[in-house]
Design a protein around this motif. Structure first.
Motif, PDB file in Angstrom:
ATOM      1  N   GLU A  20       0.504  -0.949  -0.252  1.00  0.00           N
ATOM      2  CA  GLU A  20       0.058  -0.051  -0.346  1.00  0.00           C
ATOM      3  C   GLU A  20       0.772   1.288  -0.365  1.00  0.00           C
ATOM      4  O   GLU A  20       2.148   1.059   0.780  1.00  0.00           O
ATOM      5  N   ASP A  23      -3.231   6.476  -1.688  1.00  0.00           N
ATOM      6  CA  ASP A  23      -4.571   5.247  -1.131  1.00  0.00           C
ATOM      7  C   ASP A  23      -4.846   3.906  -2.390  1.00  0.00           C
ATOM      8  O   ASP A  23      -5.426   3.812  -2.932  1.00  0.00           O
ATOM      9  N   GLN A  24      -3.276   3.735  -2.620  1.00  0.00           N
ATOM     10  CA  GLN A  24      -3.362   2.468  -3.615  1.00  0.00           C
ATOM     11  C   GLN A  24      -2.936   1.281  -3.142  1.00  0.00           C
ATOM     12  O   GLN A  24      -2.436   1.359  -2.205  1.00  0.00           O
ATOM     13  N   ASP A  25      -3.561   0.080  -3.386  1.00  0.00           N
ATOM     14  CA  ASP A  25      -3.504  -1.675  -3.119  1.00  0.00           C
ATOM     15  C   ASP A  25      -2.326  -2.023  -4.250  1.00  0.00           C
ATOM     16  O   ASP A  25      -3.395  -2.309  -5.274  1.00  0.00           O
ATOM     17  N   VAL A  26      -1.571  -2.108  -3.977  1.00  0.00           N
ATOM     18  CA  VAL A  26      -1.109  -3.192  -5.418  1.00  0.00           C
ATOM     19  C   VAL A  26      -0.806  -4.651  -4.880  1.00  0.00           C
ATOM     20  O   VAL A  26       0.025  -4.904  -3.397  1.00  0.00           O
ATOM     21  N   GLU A  53       6.222   4.157  -5.711  1.00  0.00           N
ATOM     22  CA  GLU A  53       6.136   5.975  -5.859  1.00  0.00           C
ATOM     23  C   GLU A  53       6.634   6.300  -6.921  1.00  0.00           C
ATOM     24  O   GLU A  53       6.074   7.169  -7.550  1.00  0.00           O
ATOM     25  N   ASP A  56       6.682   5.158 -10.111  1.00  0.00           N
ATOM     26  CA  ASP A  56       5.239   5.168 -10.313  1.00  0.00           C
ATOM     27  C   ASP A  56       4.971   6.503 -10.815  1.00  0.00           C
ATOM     28  O   ASP A  56       4.415   7.065 -12.741  1.00  0.00           O
ATOM     29  N   SER A 110      -5.276   3.629 -11.653  1.00  0.00           N
ATOM     30  CA  SER A 110      -4.485   2.844 -10.345  1.00  0.00           C
ATOM     31  C   SER A 110      -3.654   1.687 -10.941  1.00  0.00           C
ATOM     32  O   SER A 110      -3.644   1.259 -12.293  1.00  0.00           O
ATOM     33  N   VAL A 112      -2.369  -1.401 -10.211  1.00  0.00           N
ATOM     34  CA  VAL A 112      -2.812  -2.933  -9.975  1.00  0.00           C
ATOM     35  C   VAL A 112      -1.865  -3.766  -9.852  1.00  0.00           C
ATOM     36  O   VAL A 112      -2.114  -4.602  -8.355  1.00  0.00           O
ATOM     37  N   TYR A 132      -1.959  -0.803 -14.878  1.00  0.00           N
ATOM     38  CA  TYR A 132      -2.269   0.266 -14.885  1.00  0.00           C
ATOM     39  C   TYR A 132      -3.444   0.220 -15.213  1.00  0.00           C
ATOM     40  O   TYR A 132      -3.859  -0.316 -16.697  1.00  0.00           O
TER      41      TYR A 132
END
Length: 160
Positions: A20, A23-26, A53, A56, A110, A112, A132
């Motif tokens: 995490e 606000d993303q759960d990868v 991050e 990304d 997101s 993913v 993504y």
């Protein structure tokens, strides 16, 4: 033969973890043949996990540079998620409103899944794939960026 790594533990064929950030759960997956992987490549993969991050952000910036080309995978992805049956889900998934819809969609993507392949550690080989989606629970379209061990983009593709 399996090898052990400080971060990943015992390396067999498959390792998976949910990460995490923001606000993303990868979902982060490491897929490697223990006989073909080096500890240096595993260390590089561990660094990538720690810098998700940052990577990304770098990839999203690279996506923006592809907006000028009407034939780029990024442009094809944007057309696919913004039209037809996906338009409503796309509108609901946009989290930022700058007035530039394409930029807003890219910012609202997101992350993913990240697939790490430390046995592909040569320049130009696909060491990691970043997948993504926009409203990924509702829309199957994916934008996938492949990078090498030096974090240079090898390929960007649209999986519809």
């Amino acid at each position: 033969m399996a090898i052990e790594h400080d971060y990943f533990g015992l390396i067999g064929d498959y390792w998976s973890e949910r990460k995490e950030y923001g606000d993303q759960d990868v979902e982060v997956v490491l897929d490697a043949d223990a006989d073909l992987v080096t500890s240096a490549a595993l260390d590089a993969a561990a660094v990538m996990v720690g810098e998700l991050e940052l990577i990304d952000d770098e990839l999203r910036s690279a996506f923006v540079t592809q907006l000028d080309s009407g034939r780029s995978p990024v442009t094809r992805f944007l057309r696919a998620v913004s039209s037809g049956e996906h338009a409503e889900a796309t509108d609901a998934a946009i989290t930022r409103d700058s007035g530039d819809r394409d930029i807003d969609v890219l910012r609202s993507l997101s992350l993913v899944r990240v697939d790490l392949r430390p046995d592909a550690d040569g320049d130009g080989e696909v060491f990691a794939e970043f997948e993504y989606g926009l409203a990924p629970e509702e829309v199957d379209a994916r934008l996938v960026a492949s990078i090498d061990i030096g974090r240079e983009i090898v390929d960007v593709r649209f999986d519809g």
